[in-house]
Every structure is written in structure tokens, then in C-alpha cells.
Design a protein around this motif. Sequence first.
Motif, short mmCIF file in Angstrom:
data_model
loop_
_atom_site.label_atom_id
_atom_site.label_comp_id
_atom_site.label_asym_id
_atom_site.label_seq_id
_atom_site.Cartn_x
_atom_site.Cartn_y
_atom_site.Cartn_z
N ALA A 1 0.73 -1.27 -0.11
CA ALA A 1 0.02 -0.07 0.05
C ALA A 1 0.86 1.24 0.04
CB ALA A 1 -0.95 0.02 1.11
N LEU A 2 1.70 1.30 0.77
CA LEU A 2 2.69 2.21 0.95
C LEU A 2 3.56 2.53 -0.28
CD1 LEU A 2 4.29 2.31 4.54
CD2 LEU A 2 2.31 3.76 3.56
N ALA A 3 3.95 1.36 -1.03
CA ALA A 3 4.58 1.55 -2.18
C ALA A 3 3.74 1.82 -3.51
CB ALA A 3 5.22 0.08 -2.73
N GLU A 4 2.50 1.64 -3.36
CA GLU A 4 1.47 2.22 -4.51
C GLU A 4 1.21 3.57 -4.18
OE1 GLU A 4 0.55 0.23 -6.80
OE2 GLU A 4 -1.08 -0.81 -6.27
N LEU A 5 1.17 4.10 -2.89
CA LEU A 5 1.09 5.46 -2.57
C LEU A 5 2.21 6.38 -3.21
CD1 LEU A 5 -0.91 7.56 -1.07
CD2 LEU A 5 0.61 7.11 0.86
N ALA A 6 3.23 5.95 -2.86
CA ALA A 6 4.90 6.51 -3.36
C ALA A 6 4.69 6.64 -4.81
CB ALA A 6 5.98 5.70 -2.74
N SER A 7 4.40 5.51 -5.50
CA SER A 7 4.03 5.64 -6.98
C SER A 7 3.27 6.74 -7.59
CB SER A 7 3.82 4.48 -7.49
OG SER A 7 3.77 4.10 -8.88
N LEU A 8 2.24 6.71 -6.88
CA LEU A 8 1.17 7.91 -7.12
C LEU A 8 1.68 9.35 -6.93
CD1 LEU A 8 -1.75 8.45 -7.87
CD2 LEU A 8 -2.26 8.49 -5.46
N LYS A 9 2.60 9.46 -5.85
CA LYS A 9 3.30 10.55 -5.96
C LYS A 9 4.32 10.60 -6.70
CE LYS A 9 2.13 10.84 -1.00
NZ LYS A 9 2.74 10.76 0.72
N GLY A 10 4.69 9.92 -7.41
CA GLY A 10 5.92 9.95 -8.40
C GLY A 10 7.14 9.45 -8.05
N ASP A 11 7.21 8.70 -6.85
CA ASP A 11 8.33 8.06 -6.33
C ASP A 11 8.29 6.65 -6.42
OD1 ASP A 11 10.73 7.17 -5.00
OD2 ASP A 11 9.99 7.90 -3.02
N GLU A 12 8.68 5.69 -7.56
CA GLU A 12 8.63 4.49 -7.72
C GLU A 12 8.98 3.62 -6.96
OE1 GLU A 12 6.71 1.79 -8.32
OE2 GLU A 12 6.57 2.69 -10.40
N GLN A 13 8.48 2.94 -6.04
CA GLN A 13 8.84 2.14 -4.99
C GLN A 13 8.44 0.63 -5.22
OE1 GLN A 13 8.80 3.58 -0.89
NE2 GLN A 13 9.40 5.62 -1.52
N ARG A 14 7.73 0.40 -6.04
CA ARG A 14 7.17 -0.80 -6.25
C ARG A 14 8.07 -1.96 -6.57
NH1 ARG A 14 2.05 0.88 -10.06
NH2 ARG A 14 3.92 1.98 -11.17
N SER A 15 7.61 -3.25 -6.22
CA SER A 15 8.51 -4.06 -6.69
C SER A 15 7.94 -5.68 -7.29
CB SER A 15 9.48 -4.56 -5.46
OG SER A 15 8.58 -4.98 -4.50
N LEU A 16 8.85 -6.55 -7.63
CA LEU A 16 8.43 -8.06 -7.96
C LEU A 16 9.43 -8.75 -7.69
CD1 LEU A 16 6.11 -9.60 -9.46
CD2 LEU A 16 7.48 -9.12 -11.63
N ALA A 17 8.95 -9.62 -7.12
CA ALA A 17 9.84 -10.84 -6.75
C ALA A 17 9.49 -12.30 -7.28
CB ALA A 17 10.18 -10.96 -5.27
N VAL A 18 10.21 -12.80 -8.43
CA VAL A 18 9.68 -13.84 -9.06
C VAL A 18 10.55 -14.99 -8.60
CG1 VAL A 18 9.69 -14.64 -11.54
CG2 VAL A 18 9.24 -12.55 -10.96
#
Length: 390
Positions: free
Chosen positions: A162-179
Motif C-alpha cells: 500500500a505504501l509503495a503504491e502511494l509513493a508511486s502515485l506521488k511520483g516516487d516509484e517504490q513498487r517491486s516484483l519478486a519472481v
Amino acid sequence: MEIWHFNLRHLAAIVRISELGTMIAAAEAVSLTQPAITQALGRMEEQLGLPLFERRHNGMVETEAAQLLVPRFRAALDHIGSPHVTMSRLRAMLALADAGSYVGAAQITGLSLPSLHRAVNDLSLSLRRQLVARRGKAIMLTEAGRAMARSLRLGRIELETALAELASLKGDEQRSLAVGAMPLSRARVLPAAVTRFVRRHPQVRLRIVEGSRAELVEPLRNGAIDLMIGALRQPLMEPDLVQTELFLDHPVVLGRRDHPLAGQAPSLEDLAQWPWIIAAQGAPLRDAWEQMFARAGLDQPQVLVEAGSVMTIRQLLIESDCLTLLSPDQVSVELEAGWLTTLCAAPPGLARMIGVTTRASWVPTQVQVDFIEQLHQLTSSNPDHDPQQD
């Protein structure tokens, strides 16, 4: 901002505002007064730095931020599963589970030992379950404690997302993906999907964890990885996981380039006369290999070496007369270089379904959805398509 600043009861209130549309109805649903829920919402919006609802005469309308966050809050609360879990109890329980001791938990969190003991004991009493057992001087989680820790980990991941999504909305990309990458995914499909994905999302943190299914399934269930790609299991034994098919893999029989069987279209009887290098018992490929001979009424050939590493198998094949059963994608470089040769195709019925395994409760972010779509685009139009040609 860290998730530990959240108040779980306030998150439940925000979810109720979203679901019910008014402050009065939400306050009744979470047993708070209207002034208290108004104050809770105001504090959350101040912490997040964005409004979550527009106040209108006919109710509360979600902002873009709320549309991103509310599903995460709801998923987190569903995983946590009890109103008796507070954020301090959640933090203490996870620290104890991760560290394996109260001393280690104190080092992780910076909290005092009495605070940690009290939080875990209060959680155990409120849930009416023994979560921790003492074995001499050591402590260990009970079965109930391990199940609780898994649920809390998944809840924590939803709040962090949720916090990473919010940061992305503000223009600070923090989302991740672990495969999680099982052997059959590493040769072509996964590299091609990753190449496309990083072009589209260069700032998203992408982590690939390689391993067998046995090594990856628990990290997937605990939320350490988001999805797992490789041979699917039928039947699927874990009720909390789901599988999505991508393509059929058709294994072939391989040997060194100048193997005595090369160019002879060998029969199964011929193949049974040579030693083999094959995966260990329990692996789908080993099961397929055993079925190959059993269906023909033949005794299984000698297994000289059990190995799952393609690099190891390649070198052993080059230096011996052994045979193996692998996907041609796994040894495409070796075949093109002329180090190995395909002796024959495996009999019909030994194809393995390759696909994606995820948690049944997983709510992917948009970038995670995009990655899965890349996988499907690379494989859906033609199951024999070579993604490296894109």
C-alpha cells in the motif's frame, strides 16, 4: 512512513467508509463514535499526505489514493483476521518469528524485552491460542504460532505494498516484483518477459530467486516472492495456491554430439541400455522419465547420477555416454554449439505444463499484472513460439 505508524482499527474504519459510503454507517460498523472516526480519518490523511475521500452532501467518495489503498487495507485485515491484533502485537510476533528469540526480536525492532514478551503474551491470550512454547532455554512457535506468523506476514506485505503504491502515485516509484524461477522458466520465457518488463518499468525493483519448487514454494506461501514460474503440479497440494497455465513443454532425449545412438532414431529398448542422468525422485521430470519406460513395459535403466542442475548435466553428458531427458529450451546454447545432440523426442504424453503459481489471496499491483501479461503474450499465440525472437 513505515507501516508501524498505522493503527489497524483506523484502517478498518477507512475500509468501512469506502464500503458504506458515510461516516455514520462506518462509525457504527467499527464501534467508534462519529467524532472518533472523523479524527482517525483526518490523522490517516495527514500521515499519508493525500486525501482519501471527497466529502459530498450524499456521502464520501474515494479519491485516487483511496482506490489504490483501500483494497490493500482490506486484504491486510483479511490476512490478519482478528480485531485482537494490534500493530504492536503484529510487530512483536513477526519479529519473534523472524529472529527465533526474544533477544533477536529486540535487536530487530529496538523494542525492550518486556514489551515484546507482553505483546506476544497478550496476543496469545486474546486469541486463546498458545503461539509460543518453551523448550528448555529455547523458544519455538507452536503450529498455531506458525500459522499466525504466516497470516501476519501476508498482512504486513499488503500494508507495505500500500505504501509503495502511494509513493508511486506521488511520483516516487517504490513498487517491486519478486519472481521465483524454476529450471524450465529460466531458458527463454522468463528472460524474454523480464526484458520486456524492464523496458516498460525501468524503476520497478525486480528480483529473481532461482530454485526448485521445493525451495520456492514456502517463500511463495509466506509472501517472500510474489509468483513462481515453472512446471505445474497436478494435483496441486497446497490449498492456498493457484496455478495458471502458460504452455506445454515437450522434453527430448539428449546425449553428447558423437554419442553412439546419434542419428539412429533409437527405440526405448535402445535407450534403456545406456546409463542416465536424471532429476531426483519426486521431481516431475523424474516421474515422466519413469513413466516413459513403465508404459513400454521396460525395466528402468541405470541412473548413474541424480542431478537437477543443467550446467552439471551438460558437463556430465559431454564427458560420458550418459543420456538425459530435458526440455530443448534448457540446453539451446549447448545444442546450437554442437556440444549436445537430440537423439529422439520423448514419447507422446510426457509433455509438462509450464505456468505461473501464485497465492490464492494475492492482489497484484498494476506492474505485477503487467509482468504476468507479458508472460501470456509470449506464450499464448503459439505454444511453440520462441520468445527470444521478439
